[in-house]
Design an enzyme around this catalytic site. Structure first.
Site, short mmCIF file in Angstrom:
data_model
loop_
_atom_site.label_atom_id
_atom_site.label_comp_id
_atom_site.label_asym_id
_atom_site.label_seq_id
_atom_site.Cartn_x
_atom_site.Cartn_y
_atom_site.Cartn_z
N GLN A 78 0.83 -1.19 0.00
CA GLN A 78 0.00 0.00 0.00
C GLN A 78 0.87 1.25 0.00
O GLN A 78 2.09 1.16 0.09
CB GLN A 78 -0.90 0.02 1.25
N HIS A 88 -11.38 4.65 18.01
CA HIS A 88 -10.76 3.49 18.65
C HIS A 88 -11.42 3.13 19.98
O HIS A 88 -11.50 1.96 20.32
CB HIS A 88 -9.25 3.70 18.76
N ASP A 140 -1.47 0.53 13.18
CA ASP A 140 -1.13 1.82 13.79
C ASP A 140 -1.02 1.72 15.31
O ASP A 140 -0.57 2.67 15.97
CB ASP A 140 -2.14 2.91 13.38
N ASP A 175 -0.78 -7.65 11.26
CA ASP A 175 -0.95 -6.67 10.19
C ASP A 175 -0.08 -7.09 9.02
O ASP A 175 1.05 -7.54 9.20
CB ASP A 175 -0.56 -5.27 10.67
N ASP A 203 -0.55 -12.15 6.30
CA ASP A 203 -1.85 -12.04 5.68
C ASP A 203 -2.85 -12.72 6.62
O ASP A 203 -2.67 -13.87 6.99
CB ASP A 203 -1.79 -12.79 4.33
N ALA A 204 -3.87 -11.98 7.04
CA ALA A 204 -4.77 -12.49 8.07
C ALA A 204 -5.38 -13.84 7.69
O ALA A 204 -5.48 -14.74 8.52
CB ALA A 204 -5.87 -11.48 8.35
N ASP A 206 -9.94 -4.64 12.21
CA ASP A 206 -9.84 -3.24 11.78
C ASP A 206 -9.18 -3.19 10.41
O ASP A 206 -8.11 -2.63 10.24
CB ASP A 206 -9.02 -2.47 12.84
#
Lengths: 498, 520
Positions: free
Chosen positions: A237, A267, A291, A311, A345-346, A363
């Site tokens: 990204q 959040h 983040d 993530d 990768d989830a 998220d």
């Protein structure tokens, strides 16, 4: 001629100032764009000084037509240094390896600046006693450096900005070249062509100076309302951080991820309605959320023993665990001993058997393409259920129930199709608008919410309001999002096209 | 050179021609293929080598394609354990064979199964057994494993310079052309409602009104209906070439209609018309079938001869790696080989002149699927009015969140010339020629494809699949092929006239049940 060598010494002063200004511009720009100012300044200064050494060394190969060469070098520095900031800004949006053009430009400018002083020394040789010459030249050089280092932060950056400052100092370099043209006209062959070059360079720089603020907007910066302070293209990204006054914003692929002004609303709403009602939750899984802001909220619960944060993008978690400004945002959550960061990768991560989690926070970016849509599918949630303890709950950021009403309720329908009880709710996050979340668990969550200290948005009253949907956002019937229909992506496209 | 050495040498020959493409750089890859050279040399032998080892089994299954594997699977389920499956290739699977490289698994042939209809009892039971069907909804519709249901987007068509979704052309159609599509869809729907065309096809209606359609070509039937527009004719022709290896001028109308009208399968969690697919194509199903066979599967064994002797069947097979010839004596045998081979190996078997379509399947390994205007990549990408059949994307069923290297499988059926001529031409082409041909097919949609190619592997299917020419499916030849000759039994999709998983699998199950009864 001999009457005006002082004017030439004054040009030492000017070129010294210009040289340092270019160096400072490159350093600042690199810190803005790449973050980590210590590294950026050190490496830029290092490269720049080394290049000056190279330039000085190369000066020995200039024999004959010293003045002509000096003037050409001046015009080259004027052009390159003057345009440096705008070139770097413009290419930044279009290249992955920004450091290559950055250091190349810094190196070239350094080389030319390194050529200047030796050439000038040789031009002035014979017009001063040697001891005076060396003393004068270096004095002016260092005074110029002082002036530049004061001007830069106090006048140039606040009033002109980087792009226009660069053009201005390019003009000064060009003026030095033209001054030499006037003063030493008898020693220069092909005077006319020098004038043509000098005046063209000056014209370019003046045009640049006038339109400087527009140039900055040409790049992808037009997409961002505030000044970009960091950007990075990772294989996954494009990360862009902008900053205006105290407001820090993160954009992923040009979509706003958070604004420091109101991210606590997002959040706190993401984490607390669920976690505050799970008094036995010890193991928390965060999917996405690199983040660290959701992790920050989870860390408010002393009973949570471990947080696993998965993530995809190592650049993202690295940035948020190393950059001082961002660590301040997430209260250094990613460095907490209770937090374990995994870059994976989830979907693939969930294929492996894991110890069960008590609370899962999802998220992910909005379902704007098929790859992301898969992460909101029945298959994904079914896989997720395998790593959830029997009494565990999950919460999903589910886009805006106001703007993307079909999408929001499609996530709800998908979770229910997996046999889960859902509790949809929404909160106002000014920089996003009305934002929706869905809490889901195998059995309805019972028991009172016990909120941690220090929250700025969620309290018991707010908790009671969150699940209420006014008629313009209330439930609508939708399809279930499956891998083979990607209904959510289709809804999302429709919703945002309106 | 004695015969054995000769055969051994040719066994090693399913040659790996590492070729080059003339474009700037050499493109790595090879030509592979259903061991045609072994077959050809066997065909030309005058006397057969003598066996040096003798083995006994209850049942020999000659051929490890879907029919043979299904027969083995079914025998096992009914308690027959003492059988051996022999296959010429180094891996079983027949047309459903698959490959794998560092980037992905990929198919070498059959790559999907449509949702089975209600008449496919055997397939539905198998899918339930292997967990593809996980349950049923209140209406009795199967709930499928969603990893196997083709993910969205399913298909796209490159037309007028960009990709649009779906395979039926839509952009730029004249009203009259649109009406033809609507009329066609309506006729197909009425066939579906009458359930006149089913899978397996032997369960179809025998109403002579329908069987008549087998005497016409698809093209002639369409002309009778008054459908002459290019877009509709292209679409139907594409579907016929894709499933049967023949154009609408070559295949029968019954077969052509069957393609559209037989796909009646439903699912609780997918729309009609969805297909089941995997990165390795139907190789996934092969792996499920092979799992329990273990040592009873003998790949790399070429059958030289099969003959009934009294109440037994004698099968001579040669281990292609050692050259050793083994004679199996069995109480029954299932001949699950293509008919054109069986006719040569089994003395006295009636011979028929059958049409087989030659296919070329190319797997291209790409650093990424090059971007191209229009809708995003789908599982199946087809170029409107292109000479070949398009490509499928092996990583489409993957779950990665980011774009990645991939393998695309390009299908090319040589239906533009007589099969025999096409087969000879195929053998004359080099790796570089195939690279050029596939690039030429794909470059209208992907001009920069060569820059993304890392490897090109080509599989030549000389006798790729039986072609349902007019009169074959409901004619006398096929009726004779269906007759079993105990202790020799037959199971192959050639007996259906359509090379489909459903046909092959069901014939395997049926024959296993007959063999079980025969064994007593």
């Amino acid at each position: 001629m001999n009457a005006r060598p002082w004017l030439l010494l004054l040009s030492v002063f000017a070129i010294a100032t210009c040289g340092l200004v270019y160096e400072l511009i490159a350093g600042t720009l690199a810190s803005y764009l790449l973050g980590d100012s210590v590294t950026q300044f050190s490496t830029i200064i290092g490269v720049y000084l080394f290049a000056m050494g190279v330039g000085s060394y190369l000066s020995r190969f200039v024999t004959g037509n010293l003045v002509g060469t000096f003037i050409r070098v001046e015009f080259l520095i004027a052009l390159l240094g003057g345009c440096s900031a705008s070139i770097l800004f413009l290419i930044f949006g279009w290249t992955i390896s920004f450091r290559i053009p950055l250091y190349s430009i810094v190196f070239l400018i350094g080389c030319f600046v390194g050529l200047e002083i030796p050439l000038l020394l040789r031009i002035l040789e014979g017009r001063f006693a040697f001891k005076d010459l060396v003393s004068n030249v270096f004095s002016f050089d260092y005074i110029g450096a002082l002036l530049a280092s004061l001007l830069f932060p106090l006048v140039l950056v606040p009033h002109l900005g980087l792009v226009r400052s660069a053009f201005l100092f390019g003009l000064i370099n060009a003026a030095v070249g033209m001054l030499a043209l006037v003063m030493l006209r008898n020693e220069i062959p092909r005077l006319r062509s020098h004038w043509v070059t000098g005046l063209s360079v000056a014209a370019i720089l003046i045009a640049g100076f006038i339109h400087g603020s527009e140039i900055t907007r040409w790049g992808e910066y037009a997409a961002f309302p505030d000044p970009v302070i960091y950007a990075d293209s990772t294989p996954y990204q494009r990360l862009v951080l902008t900053k205006k006054n105290d407001e820090l914003r993160l954009y992923l692929n040009s979509n706003l991820q958070f604004s420091s002004k109101d991210e606590y609303r997002y959040h706190e709403s993401l984490v607390h309605p669920g976690l505050s009602r799970l008094p036995e939750a010890k193991r928390v899984l965060i999917l996405g959320g690199g983040d660290g802001l959701a992790a920050r909220e989870v860390l408010r619960y002393p009973r949570v023993e471990s947080i696993t944060l998965v993530d995809l993008d190592p650049a993202m978690t690295e940035l948020f665990s190393s950059n001082a400004m961002l660590r301040l945002q997430n209260a250094d959550a990613l460095k907490s001993p209770r937090v374990k960061v995994e870059n994976a990768d989830a979907f693939a991560w969930l294929a492996v058997e894991r110890d069960p989690f008590d609370f899962v926070i999802i998220d992910f970016p909005d379902p704007s393409n098929f790859s992301l849509g898969k992460l909101y599918s029945t298959t994904f949630y079914q896989r997720l259920l395998k790593v959830m303890a029997p009494k565990a709950a999950l919460v999903v950021q589910s886009t805006s129930p106001f703007v993307a009403r079909q999408s929001f309720w499609c996530v709800d329908a998908t979770l229910r199709a997996c046999g889960l009880q859902t509790e949809p709710y929404h909160a106002l996050v000014p920089s996003f608008g009305e934002w929706g979340f869905i809490l889901a668990s195998r059995q309805p969550l019972s028991g009172p919410a016990i909120l941690p200290e220090g929250l700025r948005f969620v309290n018991e009253e707010v908790l009671a309001q969150l699940p209420r949907f006014p008629p313009d956002m209330s439930r609508i019937e939708t399809e279930v999002n499956r891998l083979n229909n990607q209904a959510l992506v289709h809804y999302f496209e429709e919703d945002w096209a309106r | 050179m004695n015969r054995r050495r000769f055969l051994q040498a040719s066994a090693a020959a399913p040659a790996l021609w590492t070729g080059s493409c003339t474009r700037q750089q050499v493109i790595p890859g090879q030509i592979v293929g259903a061991s045609a050279s072994i077959g050809h040399r066997l065909r030309d032998l005058r006397a057969l080598p003598k066996p040096s080892r003798f083995l006994k089994a209850d049942v020999i299954i000659a051929g490890g394609g879907i029919a043979g594997l299904a027969a083995a699977h079914q025998l096992q389920k009914t308690g027959v354990q003492n059988f051996v499956v022999l296959d010429l290739e180094s891996a079983a699977g027949g047309n459903s064979i698959s490959g794998r490289n560092a980037v992905s698994a990929y198919p070498w042939g059959a790559h999907y199964v449509p949702l089975p209809g209600r008449d496919c009892h055997e397939i539905l039971a198998f899918f339930e057994e292997i967990g593809l069907i996980q349950g049923h909804d209140a209406a009795g519709r199967p709930i499928y494993d969603e990893l196997a249901l083709c993910h969205e987007a399913h298909e796209r068509l490159f037309i007028h310079g960009q990709w649009e979704s779906g395979l039926q052309p839509r952009t730029g159609l004249k009203p009259s052309e649109k009406e033809e599509f609507e009329a066609f869809d309506a006729v197909i729907q009425s066939f579906q409602e009458r359930r006149a065309f089913t899978l397996p096809l032997d369960r179809s209606s025998r109403d002579p009104a329908w069987l008549e359609l087998d005497r016409l070509t698809m093209s002639a039937w369409m002309a009778q209906q008054g459908w002459t527009s290019i877009p509709l004719r292209w679409y139907v022709d594409y579907c016929c070439r894709d499933d049967f290896g023949g154009s609408i001028d070559q295949v029968s109308a019954w077969a052509g209609i069957h393609y559209f009208a037989s796909r009646s399968g439903e699912a609780a969690n997918a729309t009609r018309g969805t297909v089941l697919t995997w990165p390795e194509g139907n190789g996934y199903l092969v792996n499920q079938l092979v799992k329990s066979l273990q040592s009873r599967l003998l790949p790399g064994h070429v059958i030289l001869h099969m003959q009934q002797e009294k109440n037994t069947v004698q099968t001579d097979a040669m281990d292609v790696s050692t050259g050793e010839v083994i004679r199996f004596e069995s109480r029954a045998a299932v001949c699950a080989m293509p008919r054109f081979i069986a006719q040569r190996l089994i003395p006295g078997l009636p011979t028929f002149a059958l049409s087989y379509a030659p296919w070329v399947v190319t797997n291209l390994t790409l650093d990424e699927l090059p971007p191209s205007p229009g809708v995003l990549p789908a599982w199946d990408s087809v170029i409107y009015r292109g000479p070949a059949l398009g490509y499928i994307n092996a990583t489409h069923q993957g779950l990665n969140a980011v774009p990645q290297a991939t393998v695309i499988t390009h299908y090319d059926v040589l239906s533009d010339r007589p099969p025999q001529q096409a087969r000879q031409w195929m053998q004359s082409q080099s790796h570089a020629d195939w690279c050029q041909r596939v690039f030429a097919h794909l470059q209208p949609a992907h001009p920069d494809l060569p820059d993304h190619v890392q490897q090109v592997d080509v599989w030549l299917w000389g006798h790729g699949m039986i072609r349902p020419d007019p009169g074959f499916i409901w004619g006398t030849d096929r009726a004779q092929m269906l007759q079993q000759r105990p202790p020799m039994f037959f199971a192959h999709s050639d007996m259906s006239g359509m090379s489909l998983f459903e046909e092959a699998y069901t014939r395997g199950v049926w024959v296993a049940d007959e063999v079980r009864t025969w064994l007593g």
